[in-house]
Design a protein around this motif. Structure first.
Motif, short mmCIF file in Angstrom:
data_model
loop_
_atom_site.label_atom_id
_atom_site.label_comp_id
_atom_site.label_asym_id
_atom_site.label_seq_id
_atom_site.Cartn_x
_atom_site.Cartn_y
_atom_site.Cartn_z
N THR A 94 -14.72 -10.95 4.23
CA THR A 94 -13.88 -12.06 3.78
C THR A 94 -14.70 -13.28 3.36
N ALA A 95 -16.04 -13.19 3.39
CA ALA A 95 -16.84 -14.25 2.77
C ALA A 95 -16.66 -14.22 1.26
N PHE A 96 -16.27 -13.05 0.72
CA PHE A 96 -15.94 -12.93 -0.70
C PHE A 96 -14.49 -13.36 -0.90
N SER A 97 -14.21 -14.09 -1.96
CA SER A 97 -12.83 -14.49 -2.25
C SER A 97 -11.98 -13.26 -2.56
N ASN A 98 -10.72 -13.31 -2.16
CA ASN A 98 -9.76 -12.22 -2.42
C ASN A 98 -10.27 -10.88 -1.93
N ALA A 99 -10.98 -10.85 -0.82
CA ALA A 99 -11.63 -9.63 -0.35
C ALA A 99 -10.65 -8.45 -0.26
N GLY A 100 -10.92 -7.41 -1.05
CA GLY A 100 -10.11 -6.20 -1.02
C GLY A 100 -8.78 -6.30 -1.73
N ARG A 101 -8.47 -7.46 -2.35
CA ARG A 101 -7.12 -7.67 -2.87
C ARG A 101 -7.07 -7.81 -4.39
N VAL A 102 -8.17 -7.54 -5.05
CA VAL A 102 -8.19 -7.59 -6.51
C VAL A 102 -7.87 -6.21 -7.06
N LEU A 103 -6.87 -6.12 -7.91
CA LEU A 103 -6.49 -4.85 -8.51
C LEU A 103 -7.40 -4.51 -9.69
N TYR A 104 -7.42 -3.23 -10.05
CA TYR A 104 -8.25 -2.81 -11.18
C TYR A 104 -7.91 -3.59 -12.44
N SER A 105 -6.62 -3.83 -12.69
CA SER A 105 -6.20 -4.54 -13.89
C SER A 105 -6.72 -5.98 -13.91
N GLN A 106 -7.05 -6.51 -12.73
CA GLN A 106 -7.57 -7.87 -12.63
C GLN A 106 -9.09 -7.91 -12.56
N ALA A 107 -9.72 -6.74 -12.40
CA ALA A 107 -11.17 -6.69 -12.21
C ALA A 107 -11.93 -6.32 -13.48
N VAL A 108 -11.24 -5.70 -14.45
CA VAL A 108 -11.93 -5.29 -15.67
C VAL A 108 -12.31 -6.53 -16.48
N PRO A 109 -13.42 -6.48 -17.20
CA PRO A 109 -13.85 -7.65 -17.98
C PRO A 109 -12.79 -8.07 -18.99
N ARG B 73 0.85 -1.19 0.00
CA ARG B 73 0.00 0.00 0.00
C ARG B 73 0.89 1.24 0.00
N ARG B 74 0.46 2.24 -0.75
CA ARG B 74 1.28 3.44 -0.91
C ARG B 74 0.37 4.65 -1.10
N PHE B 75 0.77 5.78 -0.54
CA PHE B 75 0.05 7.04 -0.73
C PHE B 75 0.56 7.70 -2.00
N VAL B 76 -0.36 8.09 -2.88
CA VAL B 76 0.03 8.67 -4.17
C VAL B 76 -0.85 9.87 -4.48
N ARG B 77 -0.33 10.72 -5.35
CA ARG B 77 -1.17 11.74 -5.98
C ARG B 77 -1.93 11.06 -7.11
N VAL B 78 -3.22 11.20 -7.13
CA VAL B 78 -4.05 10.50 -8.12
C VAL B 78 -3.83 11.18 -9.48
N PRO B 79 -3.34 10.42 -10.48
CA PRO B 79 -2.92 11.03 -11.75
C PRO B 79 -4.06 11.42 -12.69
N GLY B 80 -5.26 10.98 -12.44
CA GLY B 80 -6.40 11.29 -13.30
C GLY B 80 -7.64 10.70 -12.67
N LYS B 81 -8.77 10.85 -13.31
CA LYS B 81 -10.00 10.30 -12.74
C LYS B 81 -9.91 8.77 -12.69
N PRO B 82 -10.05 8.17 -11.50
CA PRO B 82 -10.00 6.71 -11.42
C PRO B 82 -11.09 6.06 -12.26
N GLN B 83 -10.77 4.92 -12.84
CA GLN B 83 -11.68 4.23 -13.74
C GLN B 83 -12.61 3.29 -12.98
N TYR B 84 -13.81 3.09 -13.53
CA TYR B 84 -14.73 2.07 -13.03
C TYR B 84 -14.47 0.77 -13.79
N THR B 85 -14.72 -0.35 -13.14
CA THR B 85 -14.54 -1.63 -13.84
C THR B 85 -15.57 -1.80 -14.95
#
Length: 446
Positions: free
Chosen positions: A345-360, A212-224
């Motif tokens: 945590t009843a959901f698999s990978n709770a909180g640990r899926v990155l955007y690149s892994q969540a997009v269709p 985890r890291r604090f960053v300046r957000v480079p643009g509008k975050p994308q929705y999956t």
């Protein structure tokens, strides 16, 4: 109605019961309402009487949990003395993580370790105990001048906690509950890199764990699933990523953001803006029960917790006069487990899926859900904490039957299309699974 800041908070003598069923408020039920101006208009109305201010001690003990009280003092001592061993050791931890993430590429702050160290040291807002202030964070003329020193300060605190929590079995204690997501169905070998989709290098230590890291957000975050929703852009964020590359990933998704941070040059109360961020996280983080936001306005800060019943906020705290409170909050945010951050945590990978892994797409990480059947009586459903038998596992379909398109304070109802996972494989039949907020003692609807 002034939409700039939203309504002022109410002082709460006690917290709402966390098990209470949220009352039904306005829905953003059509795509027209997903436009930014409309969302802000309805959020401003919904926030009225639903922002509850509680003192810092109660907020911390109730929502953030305990920590070693010596850590904030040690971190502050390091920030007071940049020539101390503790300061230099913390800086070394950060630089080594960043250089490892770059995997041989040039670091943006210099070619040598000494050059990088000198540049980052100058950027960190060290603390002046005589003036009682953080350097670089006073008399700022423009808001964007705050972003770089703030990120440097927050990441210094992050790494100070990382070092003091230490390493056990070659895994940083701060990361041990954040392993990289793996495909839950069909099952993959736990030793393989089945979850890796970008080829981004990881640190040589605990490479199968996320950071985890604090960053300046480079643009509008994308929705999956973008659809026709307007997006919002926080100034800073605590994000999840595979390694601590000093350049934030782009595009960044709301799926990556764990804490949204709003900054203002002068003292303000931007509840409406942070409410927009909280709603974006609520829509994207379907495995999360509550979210957290941080506001830093002029010399003051406050933290907020957003769930489906209300928003709880601390009073404004002057972080120059009370630096330990800021260090305590940031250190806790940086060291939380997924459960502490509201993930179920009843959901698999709770909180640990990155955007690149969540997009269709073919590399999308699927989601399974563990459901614990409970005995149902005529007028009472036994609490889910009293299981009747072992959980059963369902594979959730990528497309929901019904998605929660409400604003913030509502039952957040979602209906999933799912298949039961059996010993012999997937059941051919589909089931509808309802997910919502309600009182645990409420009579079962089924």
């Amino acid at each position: 109605m002034d939409l700039s800041d939203g309504p002022a908070p109410q002082t709460a003598s006690s917290l709402n019961s966390p098990g209470s069923t949220p009352r039904k408020l306005r829905n953003a039920s059509t795509r027209e309402y997903e436009r930014k101006d409309n969302i802000k208009f309805f959020l401003a109305q919904e926030l009225d009487k639903n922002i509850l201010e509680i003192d810092m001690a109660s907020f911390f003990s109730t929502f953030l949990g305990s920590q070693d009280e010596a850590w904030p003092d040690r971190c502050l001592d390091a920030l007071k003395n940049p020539n101390s061993h503790d300061f230099k050791n913390t800086l070394k931890s950060q630089i080594e993580a960043e250089r490892s993430a770059l995997n041989g590429l040039n670091h943006p702050d210099g070619d040598s370790y000494d050059a990088i160290c000198a540049t980052i040291s100058q950027r960190i807002p060290t603390y002046d105990p005589e003036q009682r202030k953080f350097r670089h964070l006073t008399e700022v003329e423009y808001e964007d001048e705050m972003y770089e020193p703030l990120c440097s300060l927050l990441n210094f605190i992050n790494h100070h906690y990382r070092n003091h929590l230490g390493i056990k079995n070659e895994v940083y204690e701060i990361d041990k509950e954040w392993p990289e997501a793996t495909q839950p169905w069909p099952l993959v070998d736990a030793g393989s890199d089945g979850a890796s989709t970008t080829g981004e290098p990881s640190s040589q230590l605990n490479s199968s764990y996320l950071r985890r890291r604090f960053v300046r957000v480079p643009g509008k975050p994308q929705y999956t699933k973008p659809g026709e929703r307007d997006s919002f852009q926080p100034d800073l964020a605590l994000i999840l990523l595979r390694s601590e590359n000093p350049t934030p990933p782009y595009p960044l998704g709301w799926e990556d953001i764990k804490v949204a941070i709003e900054c203002k040059r002068v003292v303000q109360t931007p509840h409406l803006q942070t409410a927009c961020y909280a709603r974006c996280m609520k829509l994207e983080h379907v495995d999360r029960n509550f979210s957290l936001t941080l506001t830093i306005t002029g010399p003051e800060f406050r933290i907020a917790r957003w769930d489906s019943a209300a928003c709880y906020v601390t009073p404004l705290i002057n972080f120059h006069e009370d630096p330990l409170s800021l260090i305590r909050v940031v250190g806790r945010l940086a060291s939380m487990s997924p459960t502490d951050m509201g993930y179920d945590t009843a959901f698999s990978n709770a909180g640990r899926v990155l955007y690149s892994q969540a997009v269709p797409g073919k590399d999308r990480i699927r989601t399974t859900l563990d459901i614990t059947p409970c005995k149902v009586y005529e007028n009472l459903q036994v609490s889910p904490r009293t299981p009747a038998k072992d959980p059963v596992k369902y594979l959730l379909d990528d497309d929901m039957l019904c998605d929660a398109r409400d604003l913030l304070f509502c039952r957040s109802t979602r209906v999933w299309k799912a298949q039961l996972i059996t010993d012999s494989g997937l059941s051919p039949e589909y089931n509808a699974i309802k997910q919502n907020w309600q009182d645990e003692t409420r009579i079962n609807e089924a």
